[in-house]
Design a protein around this motif. Structure first.
Motif, mmCIF file in Angstrom:
data_model
loop_
_atom_site.group_PDB
_atom_site.id
_atom_site.type_symbol
_atom_site.label_atom_id
_atom_site.label_comp_id
_atom_site.label_asym_id
_atom_site.label_seq_id
_atom_site.Cartn_x
_atom_site.Cartn_y
_atom_site.Cartn_z
ATOM 1 N N LEU A 16 -12.265 -6.542 -12.364
ATOM 2 C CA LEU A 16 -10.894 -6.074 -12.520
ATOM 3 C C LEU A 16 -9.900 -7.189 -12.203
ATOM 4 O O LEU A 16 -9.881 -7.716 -11.089
ATOM 5 C CB LEU A 16 -10.641 -4.871 -11.600
ATOM 6 N N LEU A 17 -9.104 -7.537 -13.196
ATOM 7 C CA LEU A 17 -7.978 -8.448 -13.018
ATOM 8 C C LEU A 17 -6.700 -7.631 -13.116
ATOM 9 O O LEU A 17 -6.509 -6.884 -14.088
ATOM 10 C CB LEU A 17 -8.000 -9.545 -14.081
ATOM 11 N N VAL A 18 -5.852 -7.736 -12.115
ATOM 12 C CA VAL A 18 -4.551 -7.064 -12.119
ATOM 13 C C VAL A 18 -3.479 -8.150 -12.097
ATOM 14 O O VAL A 18 -3.483 -9.021 -11.218
ATOM 15 C CB VAL A 18 -4.385 -6.129 -10.900
ATOM 16 N N VAL A 19 -2.575 -8.108 -13.060
ATOM 17 C CA VAL A 19 -1.597 -9.184 -13.184
ATOM 18 C C VAL A 19 -0.528 -9.060 -12.099
ATOM 19 O O VAL A 19 0.130 -8.024 -11.972
ATOM 20 C CB VAL A 19 -0.959 -9.177 -14.584
ATOM 21 N N ASN A 20 -0.393 -10.114 -11.313
ATOM 22 C CA ASN A 20 0.677 -10.250 -10.328
ATOM 23 C C ASN A 20 1.413 -11.554 -10.642
ATOM 24 O O ASN A 20 1.059 -12.258 -11.598
ATOM 25 C CB ASN A 20 0.094 -10.233 -8.906
ATOM 26 N N ASP A 61 -12.278 10.530 -11.502
ATOM 27 C CA ASP A 61 -13.098 10.872 -10.334
ATOM 28 C C ASP A 61 -14.564 11.040 -10.729
ATOM 29 O O ASP A 61 -15.459 10.634 -9.988
ATOM 30 C CB ASP A 61 -12.580 12.157 -9.672
ATOM 31 N N ASP A 62 -14.806 11.625 -11.896
ATOM 32 C CA ASP A 62 -16.189 11.779 -12.384
ATOM 33 C C ASP A 62 -16.870 10.421 -12.511
ATOM 34 O O ASP A 62 -18.083 10.302 -12.279
ATOM 35 C CB ASP A 62 -16.219 12.476 -13.751
ATOM 36 N N LEU A 63 -16.111 9.407 -12.899
ATOM 37 C CA LEU A 63 -16.658 8.066 -13.099
ATOM 38 C C LEU A 63 -16.663 7.236 -11.816
ATOM 39 O O LEU A 63 -17.078 6.077 -11.840
ATOM 40 C CB LEU A 63 -15.850 7.318 -14.172
ATOM 41 N N ASN A 64 -16.203 7.836 -10.711
ATOM 42 C CA ASN A 64 -16.066 7.085 -9.449
ATOM 43 C C ASN A 64 -15.220 5.828 -9.649
ATOM 44 O O ASN A 64 -15.508 4.759 -9.087
ATOM 45 C CB ASN A 64 -17.443 6.709 -8.877
ATOM 46 N N ALA A 65 -14.180 5.972 -10.453
ATOM 47 C CA ALA A 65 -13.311 4.829 -10.761
ATOM 48 C C ALA A 65 -12.511 4.425 -9.526
ATOM 49 O O ALA A 65 -12.216 5.245 -8.647
ATOM 50 C CB ALA A 65 -12.372 5.178 -11.904
ATOM 51 N N LYS A 66 -12.156 3.151 -9.478
ATOM 52 C CA LYS A 66 -11.352 2.648 -8.371
ATOM 53 C C LYS A 66 -9.993 3.365 -8.328
ATOM 54 O O LYS A 66 -9.440 3.734 -9.368
ATOM 55 C CB LYS A 66 -11.153 1.138 -8.535
ATOM 56 N N LYS A 67 -9.455 3.519 -7.116
ATOM 57 C CA LYS A 67 -8.194 4.254 -6.941
ATOM 58 C C LYS A 67 -7.063 3.656 -7.760
ATOM 59 O O LYS A 67 -6.181 4.374 -8.245
ATOM 60 C CB LYS A 67 -7.801 4.270 -5.460
ATOM 61 N N ILE A 68 -7.090 2.337 -7.941
ATOM 62 C CA ILE A 68 -5.989 1.682 -8.649
ATOM 63 C C ILE A 68 -5.880 2.128 -10.101
ATOM 64 O O ILE A 68 -4.819 2.050 -10.707
ATOM 65 C CB ILE A 68 -6.119 0.145 -8.566
#
Length: 359
Positions: free
Chosen positions: A289-293, A114-121
């Protein structure tokens, strides 16, 4: 050597890094001490240093073993905690016969996602039981900070045994819900590959590899990810497709089909980032961001890595994927970064320029 130079103290110089909210301190002969602020070098208003002065300051921080190691190899990596100052990752090297030093500050307070404002994923990714998550980017792009925040999320939410292998250990995690075993290459283990070989016998749930430098380390990381462990690693690559190509290209042609198959089943995500100067000071991370599907896995397995980028742009609301260009365009819309820096830090400047023209 002037009296003024003699009064310089390494701990005071390192304090200046903290005081100026800088990231690094550089000591090089025939130059005044310099710090890096918001990605740019700034000379301190101090006397020019000579080799003897730097040697005295540098050696004041070393143990006898570290001195011997440096004198034998002319290179030394270590981390040091200086009371009332901070923790620093340090590198000593030789330049034109004189010792030179580079110190990078390591925050003692580990940031949350949260400190880094990272994406929810990101919080979903770290809950995976097994697989490989890679954080990539050039030196100084905040990879260690992102990884520390992800491990902190595990530490606060999961009862896991986390083994880190680093050169040197940077962020020091206190045990919360998880148990941390943090190992320094050179003092706690002889190397990344050796540490990984034995890590599988140390009952880990999560393994962090500070740098996937060679074929043996990359191979061991893939094996660990396949055999039921969540593995984090870093590479010095600038984009997600380039990262996958780099891993495959490390191996010989006859081994590449197997490596592609391993990657297609074990890779979870690739986070490629660059730190871009903000307008008005500070820096912000632009992350691809690459997420493997199944579609991504199929392209990797069939040696169609060149098609990954276009696949990353499809159905992004459901996949959570994003390209660096999209991140940068959003920063430009919000007037967070300048156009000059946007293009300068882009991994696809031609694509970015076309999109900027269309704004």
């Amino acid at each position: 050597m002037s009296q003024e130079v003699q009064k310089l103290d390494i701990k005071k110089l390192l304090k200046s890094v903290v005081a100026y909210k800088a990231s690094d301190l550089h000591l090089v002969a025939n130059s005044e001490p310099q710090i890096r602020r918001d990605g740019r070098l700034v000379a301190l208003n101090l006397p020019v240093l000579d080799g003897d002065m730097i040697t005295d300051m540098a050696y004041s921080l070393l143990s006898e073993k570290q001195k011997k190691d440096f004198e034998e190899f002319n290179e030394l990596d270590f981390a040091i905690m200086i009371p009332d100052v901070g923790r620093f990752r340090s590198n000593y090297y030789k330049t034109m016969g004189d010792i030179a030093c580079a110190f990078r500050i390591i925050p003692t307070d580990i940031p949350s996602l949260d400190d880094l404002n990272a994406k929810k994923i990101f919080k979903e990714l770290v809950k995976r039981e097994k697989g490989l998550i890679l954080v990539t980017g050039p030196t100084g792009s905040g990879k260690s900070t992102t990884l520390a925040a992800m491990l902190n999320e595990i530490n606060e939410t999961e009862k896991k045994h986390v083994i880190t292998v680093e050169d040197p250990v940077e962020f020091v995690h206190k045990n919360k819900k998880s148990l941390f075993s943090q190992r320094n290459v050179g003092t706690d283990t002889n190397g990344f590959h050796t540490a990984l070989k034995y890590a599988l016998r140390q009952d880990p749930d999560v393994i962090l590899i500070g740098e996937m430098r060679d074929k043996e380390t990359i191979g061991a990381a893939l094996t660990a990810a396949e055999t039921g462990h969540l593995v984090f690693g870093t590479l010095h690559t600038n984009s997600a497709p380039q990262t996958i190509n780099r891993i495959i290209d490390v191996f010989g042609g006859d081994e590449q089909p197997q490596v592609r198959a391993q990657l297609s089943t074990s890779l979870i995500a690739v986070i490629s980032q660059a730190l871009i100067p903000r307008i008005g000071g500070g820096r912000i991370a632009a992350q691809e961001l690459l997420v493997v599907n199944p579609a991504i896995a199929n392209l990797i397995r069939e040696d169609k890595v060149h098609q990954l980028y276009s696949q990353m742009q499809l159905n992004q609301q459901s996949t959570s994927m994003t390209t660096q260009t999209q991140e940068i365009i959003e920063f430009l819309r919000k007037k967070i970064i300048s156009k000059e820096n946007a293009i300068g830090f882009s991994n696809r400047p031609e694509e970015l320029i076309k999109m900027i023209e269309g704004l």
